[in-house]
Design an enzyme around this catalytic site. Structure first.
Site, short mmCIF file in Angstrom:
data_model
loop_
_atom_site.label_atom_id
_atom_site.label_comp_id
_atom_site.label_asym_id
_atom_site.label_seq_id
_atom_site.Cartn_x
_atom_site.Cartn_y
_atom_site.Cartn_z
CG ASP A 1 -54.87 4.30 11.97
OD1 ASP A 1 -53.96 4.31 11.12
OD2 ASP A 1 -54.67 4.26 13.20
CD GLU B 1 -50.40 11.55 21.61
OE1 GLU B 1 -49.53 12.01 20.85
OE2 GLU B 1 -51.01 10.49 21.39
P1 FAD Z 1 -50.48 10.43 5.78
O1 FAD Z 1 -49.43 11.46 5.96
O2 FAD Z 1 -51.57 10.72 4.81
O3 FAD Z 1 -49.74 9.08 5.40
C1 FAD Z 1 -50.42 7.84 5.32
C2 FAD Z 1 -49.79 6.97 4.24
O4 FAD Z 1 -50.00 7.57 2.95
C3 FAD Z 1 -48.28 6.81 4.36
O5 FAD Z 1 -47.93 5.55 3.87
C4 FAD Z 1 -47.73 7.89 3.44
O6 FAD Z 1 -46.44 7.60 2.94
C5 FAD Z 1 -48.75 7.92 2.33
N1 FAD Z 1 -48.94 9.26 1.76
C6 FAD Z 1 -48.91 10.43 2.42
N2 FAD Z 1 -49.19 11.45 1.59
C7 FAD Z 1 -49.39 10.91 0.37
C8 FAD Z 1 -49.74 11.45 -0.92
N3 FAD Z 1 -49.95 12.76 -1.10
N4 FAD Z 1 -49.89 10.59 -1.96
C9 FAD Z 1 -49.71 9.24 -1.79
N5 FAD Z 1 -49.38 8.68 -0.62
C10 FAD Z 1 -49.24 9.49 0.47
N6 FAD Z 1 -54.95 8.87 14.68
C11 FAD Z 1 -56.13 9.36 15.14
O7 FAD Z 1 -57.20 8.89 14.73
N7 FAD Z 1 -56.19 10.36 16.08
C12 FAD Z 1 -55.06 10.93 16.59
O8 FAD Z 1 -55.12 11.83 17.42
C13 FAD Z 1 -53.78 10.44 16.12
N8 FAD Z 1 -52.63 10.98 16.58
C14 FAD Z 1 -51.43 10.55 16.07
C15 FAD Z 1 -50.24 11.16 16.51
C16 FAD Z 1 -49.00 10.73 16.01
C17 FAD Z 1 -47.74 11.41 16.49
C18 FAD Z 1 -48.95 9.66 15.07
C19 FAD Z 1 -47.61 9.18 14.57
C20 FAD Z 1 -50.11 9.06 14.64
C21 FAD Z 1 -51.36 9.50 15.12
N9 FAD Z 1 -52.57 8.93 14.68
C22 FAD Z 1 -53.78 9.40 15.15
C23 FAD Z 1 -52.55 7.80 13.74
C24 FAD Z 1 -52.60 8.26 12.26
O9 FAD Z 1 -53.86 8.82 11.98
C25 FAD Z 1 -52.34 7.03 11.39
O10 FAD Z 1 -51.02 6.59 11.56
C26 FAD Z 1 -52.71 7.14 9.92
O11 FAD Z 1 -52.72 5.82 9.37
C27 FAD Z 1 -51.77 7.96 9.08
O12 FAD Z 1 -51.86 9.29 9.36
P2 FAD Z 1 -50.85 10.35 8.66
O13 FAD Z 1 -51.32 11.68 9.07
O14 FAD Z 1 -49.45 10.00 8.94
O15 FAD Z 1 -51.20 10.06 7.13
#
Ligand code: FAD
Length: 297
Positions: A111, A17
């Site tokens: 985030d 990455e």
């Molecule tokens: P979600 O899948 O939406 O989950 C977030 C929270 O909401 C979790 O607690 C989940 O259980 C809950 N949730 C999910 N879906 C639902 C639903 N339908 N209804 C109710 N609750 C729900 N951030 C950046 O800004 N740029 C990046 O390039 C980046 N790359 C990343 C790469 C990896 C491998 C990881 C692990 C994280 C990365 N992040 C990045 C950070 C990420 O954006 C944050 O961790 C963010 O807080 C959550 O993103 P998510 O896509 O997992 O969210």
């Protein structure tokens, strides 16, 4: 190439990455990083997306992913966040990814925080995954997952239930948040399998090579620090070279343990540090080669 298919032909899928240069750094830093990473046996390279960055900065993700594909013939994965985007913004980004031949997208919520103004078109990553698939089903969607539970979820069971929504929306492959204790990953995998998750999951490993990185990393992602790790940090805190060597050795040991336990995907958070990525890759290259040989027999 749809990178989820790699799991059908390779025993271990190894990925790196990188992140676009920060506002204060020269754009050349990423070109130098990519040049330095060339030749490492990466099955794909993912490029992060600055959720709180400017439009110009965010467009760098697509530009860098496109360069990885055209210049280095490595499959790129473009990260994309949705919390701070309208549907029209996302549509434009997808137009641009498509025009640049980028097929793999890591669909993320992004985030919450002062730098991010939610646009209220998307609340969670599963909605983005669904939107991407509706825009063009030939995009391959990946998602993020959290062995130590996402901080917004009260329980890991709830977090995994939500994760299933992302998979139902089209995510074919998951990459984990970084962790320093492999047992968290194994426990998470057991739970995910019990709950019917069958898509490949790549384990995210971040080598810690200096003291300031530890504080930033822990506050950013909430990973817990096992005793062996804290002992190592304290022991070498005043010797930067020793700390770097120990951090690399710790990451290599984590990866060897994961591979020995038949983990199929290893994702290295390189932090754009070519030397660290090269040293770690070199140490595990022969193990990966022999594992891939074993599968082909
Ligand atoms: P979600 O899948 O939406 O989950 C977030 C929270 O909401 C979790 O607690 C989940 O259980 C809950 N949730 C999910 N879906 C639902 C639903 N339908 N209804 C109710 N609750 C729900 N951030 C950046 O800004 N740029 C990046 O390039 C980046 N790359 C990343 C790469 C990896 C491998 C990881 C692990 C994280 C990365 N992040 C990045 C950070 C990420 O954006 C944050 O961790 C963010 O807080 C959550 O993103 P998510 O896509 O997992 O969210």
């Amino acid at each position: 190439m749809n990178i989820a298919n790699l799991f059908q032909s390779k025993k271990i899928v190894y990925s790196l990455e990188v992140f676009p240069p920060k506002k204060t750094s020269s754009v050349d830093t990423i070109y130098n990083t990519l040049y330095g990473l060339r030749g490492l046996p990466a099955d794909f390279i993912s490029v992060t997306y600055g959720a709180g960055g400017s439009d110009t900065q965010r467009s760098k993700t697509c530009e860098i992913a496109s360069l990885i594909k055209s210049e280095y013939q490595i499959e790129p994965v473009s990260h994309l966040t949705c919390l701070n985007s309208t549907k029209e913004d996302i549509r434009q980004t997808l137009d641009s990814l498509k025009a640049n031949g980028i097929q793999n997208i890591l669909a993320l919520r992004g985030d919450k925080g002062p730098a991010v103004t939610p646009k209220n078109d998307f609340t969670h990553a599963n909605e983005l995954a669904e939107f991407i698939k509706a825009y063009d089903p030939s995009f391959n969607v990946l998602g993020a997952c959290y062995p130590e539970c996402h901080c917004d979820s009260e329980t890991i069971d709830q977090d995994i239930e939500n994760l299933k929504l992302k998979i139902e929306a089209g995510a074919s492959h998951l990459i984990t948040q970084l962790f320093f204790n492999n047992n968290h990953f194994y426990e998470f995998m057991d739970k995910a399998i019990q709950k019917g998750i069958t898509v490949p999951i790549s384990a995210g490993i971040m080598p810690i090579i200096n003291k300031s990185q530890i504080e930033r990393t822990v506050s950013m992602c909430g990973a817990s620090l096992p005793r062996a790790f804290s002992t190592m940090i304290n022991k070498y805190a005043d010797d930067p070279q020793a700390l770097k060597d120990a951090g690399i050795a710790y990451a290599v040991n984590q990866i060897i343990d994961l591979i020995s336990n038949d983990v199929r995907g290893i994702h290295l958070y390189t932090m754009n540090n070519v030397e660290t990525a090269s040293r770690i890759t070199e140490s595990i290259e022969n193990i990966i080669k022999s594992q891939n040989r074993i599968t082909k027999r």
